[in-house]
Design a protein around this motif. Structure first.
Motif, mmCIF file in Angstrom:
data_model
loop_
_atom_site.group_PDB
_atom_site.id
_atom_site.type_symbol
_atom_site.label_atom_id
_atom_site.label_comp_id
_atom_site.label_asym_id
_atom_site.label_seq_id
_atom_site.Cartn_x
_atom_site.Cartn_y
_atom_site.Cartn_z
ATOM 1 N N ARG A 132 0.846 -1.189 0.000
ATOM 2 C CA ARG A 132 0.000 0.000 0.000
ATOM 3 C C ARG A 132 0.879 1.237 0.000
ATOM 4 O O ARG A 132 1.926 1.276 0.642
ATOM 5 C CB ARG A 132 -0.927 0.014 1.212
ATOM 6 C CG ARG A 132 -1.949 -1.077 1.165
ATOM 7 C CD ARG A 132 -2.937 -0.773 0.067
ATOM 8 N NE ARG A 132 -3.720 -1.954 -0.267
ATOM 9 C CZ ARG A 132 -4.369 -2.091 -1.386
ATOM 10 N NH1 ARG A 132 -4.355 -1.145 -2.294
ATOM 11 N NH2 ARG A 132 -5.061 -3.176 -1.635
ATOM 12 N N HIS A 133 0.451 2.236 -0.739
ATOM 13 C CA HIS A 133 1.198 3.474 -0.825
ATOM 14 C C HIS A 133 1.180 4.166 0.533
ATOM 15 O O HIS A 133 0.128 4.256 1.164
ATOM 16 C CB HIS A 133 0.594 4.386 -1.902
ATOM 17 C CG HIS A 133 1.537 5.435 -2.357
ATOM 18 N ND1 HIS A 133 1.789 6.564 -1.621
ATOM 19 C CD2 HIS A 133 2.316 5.508 -3.458
ATOM 20 C CE1 HIS A 133 2.668 7.304 -2.265
ATOM 21 N NE2 HIS A 133 3.003 6.686 -3.376
ATOM 22 N N ASP A 173 -1.342 7.173 0.515
ATOM 23 C CA ASP A 173 -2.738 6.870 0.212
ATOM 24 C C ASP A 173 -2.904 5.359 0.217
ATOM 25 O O ASP A 173 -2.542 4.680 -0.739
ATOM 26 C CB ASP A 173 -3.116 7.457 -1.157
ATOM 27 C CG ASP A 173 -4.589 7.308 -1.484
ATOM 28 O OD1 ASP A 173 -5.290 6.514 -0.805
ATOM 29 O OD2 ASP A 173 -5.049 7.977 -2.431
ATOM 30 N N ARG A 174 -3.430 4.823 1.279
ATOM 31 C CA ARG A 174 -3.541 3.382 1.479
ATOM 32 C C ARG A 174 -4.421 2.694 0.425
ATOM 33 O O ARG A 174 -4.379 1.489 0.279
ATOM 34 C CB ARG A 174 -4.081 3.078 2.888
ATOM 35 C CG ARG A 174 -3.278 3.701 4.023
ATOM 36 C CD ARG A 174 -1.885 3.178 4.191
ATOM 37 N NE ARG A 174 -1.877 1.769 4.556
ATOM 38 C CZ ARG A 174 -0.851 0.966 4.415
ATOM 39 N NH1 ARG A 174 0.265 1.419 3.914
ATOM 40 N NH2 ARG A 174 -0.922 -0.284 4.765
ATOM 41 N N ARG A 175 -5.206 3.445 -0.321
ATOM 42 C CA ARG A 175 -6.042 2.861 -1.376
ATOM 43 C C ARG A 175 -5.234 2.513 -2.621
ATOM 44 O O ARG A 175 -5.669 1.727 -3.452
ATOM 45 C CB ARG A 175 -7.167 3.827 -1.766
ATOM 46 C CG ARG A 175 -8.100 4.180 -0.628
ATOM 47 C CD ARG A 175 -8.995 5.310 -1.022
ATOM 48 N NE ARG A 175 -8.154 6.512 -1.219
ATOM 49 C CZ ARG A 175 -8.568 7.652 -1.741
ATOM 50 N NH1 ARG A 175 -9.818 7.777 -2.138
ATOM 51 N NH2 ARG A 175 -7.764 8.671 -1.871
ATOM 52 N N VAL A 176 -4.058 3.106 -2.740
ATOM 53 C CA VAL A 176 -3.238 2.965 -3.945
ATOM 54 C C VAL A 176 -2.217 1.836 -3.756
ATOM 55 O O VAL A 176 -1.564 1.745 -2.722
ATOM 56 C CB VAL A 176 -2.503 4.297 -4.243
ATOM 57 C CG1 VAL A 176 -1.542 4.150 -5.407
ATOM 58 C CG2 VAL A 176 -3.504 5.404 -4.495
ATOM 59 N N VAL A 177 -2.094 1.002 -4.782
ATOM 60 C CA VAL A 177 -1.074 -0.050 -4.771
ATOM 61 C C VAL A 177 0.258 0.586 -5.160
ATOM 62 O O VAL A 177 0.353 1.305 -6.157
ATOM 63 C CB VAL A 177 -1.435 -1.187 -5.756
ATOM 64 C CG1 VAL A 177 -0.309 -2.215 -5.823
ATOM 65 C CG2 VAL A 177 -2.740 -1.849 -5.351
ATOM 66 N N GLN A 199 -1.720 11.215 -9.517
ATOM 67 C CA GLN A 199 -1.187 9.939 -9.034
ATOM 68 C C GLN A 199 -0.256 10.253 -7.871
ATOM 69 O O GLN A 199 0.716 10.975 -8.052
ATOM 70 C CB GLN A 199 -0.387 9.238 -10.140
ATOM 71 C CG GLN A 199 -1.185 8.863 -11.353
ATOM 72 C CD GLN A 199 -2.094 7.688 -11.074
ATOM 73 O OE1 GLN A 199 -1.844 6.885 -10.183
ATOM 74 N NE2 GLN A 199 -3.162 7.593 -11.829
#
Length: 183
Positions: free
Chosen positions: A111-112, A115-119, A181
């Motif tokens: 996880r980024h 931003d935890r939603r982003v791989v 991004q």
């Protein structure tokens, strides 16, 4: 930019070397600046890309995988969308590339951090060092030779690159961020 009508004109640096320069006027001559610009923008870029093809082959990687690995190592954490943007790949293309690098043990997904939603994609240091070190060693050897003849020349290169890298990195980060991004 060269002040010549021909596109493929090579610079006239064959007779210019730091050892032959006599005055500051020589160093700052218009022709010398033009020659350096051609060497950096066109020739260095072309030969660096050709060298990447050679290094990719020696590493047993497809060129696109090698280039992606360079981006991932340099940025340390990259969102999958950013890698797609840098490589000019579709979502399925970048997914396939990431799968290959992950299967080969060069990267891991997570996880980024922003931003935890982003791989995010991160390099596996031990695996990546083997590939990247080979390229750095060839450049290091050339710099060591130059430093023997003229250490000030290497310091000038260092100063120029340090200033340039900040500008290039800033421009790249702004471009990536403009595409919404996270980095």
């Amino acid at each position: 930019m060269l002040n010549t009508p021909e596109w493929n004109v090579s610079p006239s640096y064959s007779n210019i070397s730091p050892r032959n320069l006599r005055t500051q006027a020589d160093v700052l001559s218009h022709q010398l600046v033009d020659d350096v610009a051609v060497m950096l923008v066109r020739q260095f870029s072309v030969y660096a890309e050709a060298n990447k093809a050679r290094m990719a082959e020696q590493s047993g990687l497809p060129l696109s995988d090698y280039k992606a690995l360079e981006y991932i190592v340099e940025f340390k954490t990259l969102a999958t969308g950013q890698l797609a943007q840098l490589m000019n790949l579709s979502a399925s293309g970048v997914s396939s590339l990431i799968n290959r690098l992950e299967a080969a043990g060069y990267i891991e997904r997570g996880r980024h951090p922003l931003d935890r939603r982003v791989v995010a994609i991160m390099p596996i240091k031990e695996q990546c060092e083997k590939i990247i070190a080979t390229r750095q060693n060839s450049i290091k050897g050339a710099l060591e030779l130059a430093a023997k003849d003229n250490p000030n020349q290497v310091m000038a290169i260092y100063d120029f690159l340090l200033d340039s890298m900040d500008s290039l990195k800033e421009g790249t980060l702004e471009w990536l961020e403009s595409k919404n991004q996270p980095l």
